[in-house]
Design a protein around this motif. Structure first.
Motif, short mmCIF file in Angstrom:
data_model
loop_
_atom_site.label_atom_id
_atom_site.label_comp_id
_atom_site.label_asym_id
_atom_site.label_seq_id
_atom_site.Cartn_x
_atom_site.Cartn_y
_atom_site.Cartn_z
N ASP A 6 1.98 5.91 5.31
CA ASP A 6 1.97 5.16 6.56
C ASP A 6 0.65 4.43 6.73
N GLY A 7 0.75 3.16 7.06
CA GLY A 7 -0.45 2.35 7.25
C GLY A 7 -1.00 1.77 5.96
N LEU A 8 -0.48 2.20 4.83
CA LEU A 8 -0.92 1.67 3.53
C LEU A 8 0.13 0.69 3.02
N GLU A 9 -0.24 -0.06 2.01
CA GLU A 9 0.72 -0.97 1.40
C GLU A 9 1.74 -0.15 0.62
N HIS A 10 2.99 -0.45 0.87
CA HIS A 10 4.06 0.29 0.21
C HIS A 10 4.21 -0.12 -1.25
N PRO A 11 4.72 0.78 -2.09
CA PRO A 11 5.03 0.42 -3.48
C PRO A 11 6.06 -0.73 -3.49
N ASP A 12 6.07 -1.53 -4.57
CA ASP A 12 6.95 -2.69 -4.66
C ASP A 12 8.42 -2.35 -4.44
N SER A 13 8.90 -1.26 -5.02
CA SER A 13 10.32 -0.91 -4.87
C SER A 13 10.66 -0.64 -3.40
N VAL A 14 9.74 -0.06 -2.66
CA VAL A 14 9.94 0.21 -1.24
C VAL A 14 9.92 -1.10 -0.46
N LYS A 15 8.97 -1.98 -0.78
CA LYS A 15 8.91 -3.29 -0.10
C LYS A 15 10.22 -4.05 -0.28
#
Length: 189
Positions: free
Chosen positions: A50-59
């Motif tokens: 939470d609050g961090l950049e999500h992994p590409d698959s999650v994005k």
């Protein structure tokens, strides 16, 4: 109408994925169904993200949710519950806003699995104000090969039931959009 159909199975020849693909094939021209069968590619959720950049698959998964007008979910039952991969995918959505007002309904590929459906209904009604508890398309195709699933869905009785389900879900998506922001889906494009 853009519908995201999420398969809750990670099996390569999943009947849930096959049912969603078959539904995609018979959808009316004004309904575009995008089948998402990649929940197995999502890393395990942790609140530390939470609050961090999500992994590409999650994005990518979150982007699919965001650009859809509604979400269909078809999932197997594992040990009378929601499969871990699907629950993990849902967990990734909890802290975002993309799923909150998203219309959601269920598709089920088995004559059994009511315990999982009950648990899934509880989870989905918690994360979306537009989860429709009453809309369910159940086509018992458990243990069938994907090609046979398509044949079964194309049978007259099942196709009629599936088309009515898609029509009802499309109308529900439009109703939710109007209730949420006062405009219809057609006017937002």
């Amino acid at each position: 109408m853009k519908i995201l159909a999420i398969s809750g199975s990670v099996r390569r020849r999943s009947t849930n994925t096959a049912l969603l693909m078959s539904l995609q094939a018979i959808a009316p021209s004004d309904v575009a169904i995008d089948v998402y069968a990649s929940i197995g590619e999502l890393p395990i959720f942790s609140p530390d993200f939470d609050g961090l950049e999500h992994p590409d698959s999650v994005k990518q998964f979150i982007a699919h949710i965001a650009k859809s007008d509604g979400v269909l979910i078809s999932s197997p039952e594992y040990i009378r519950g929601i499969p871990g991969g699907l629950k993990n995918a849902i967990d990734w959505l909890v802290s975002g806003e993309q799923i909150i007002g998203k219309p959601i309904a269920l598709v089920h590929a088995s004559p059994r699995g009511d315990d999982m459906l009950a648990a899934l209904r509880t989870v989905l009604s918690t994360i979306s104000t537009c989860f429709n508890n009453d809309l369910l398309l159940r086509v018992p195709v458990m243990n069938e090969e994907p090609e046979r699933v398509a044949e079964i869905l194309r049978s007259e009785a099942n196709r009629t039931k599936a088309e009515a389900f898609l029509s009802d879900f499309s109308a529900y998506c439009k109703q939710c959009a109007e209730n949420l922001d006062g405009s219809s889906i057609d006017n937002r494009r």
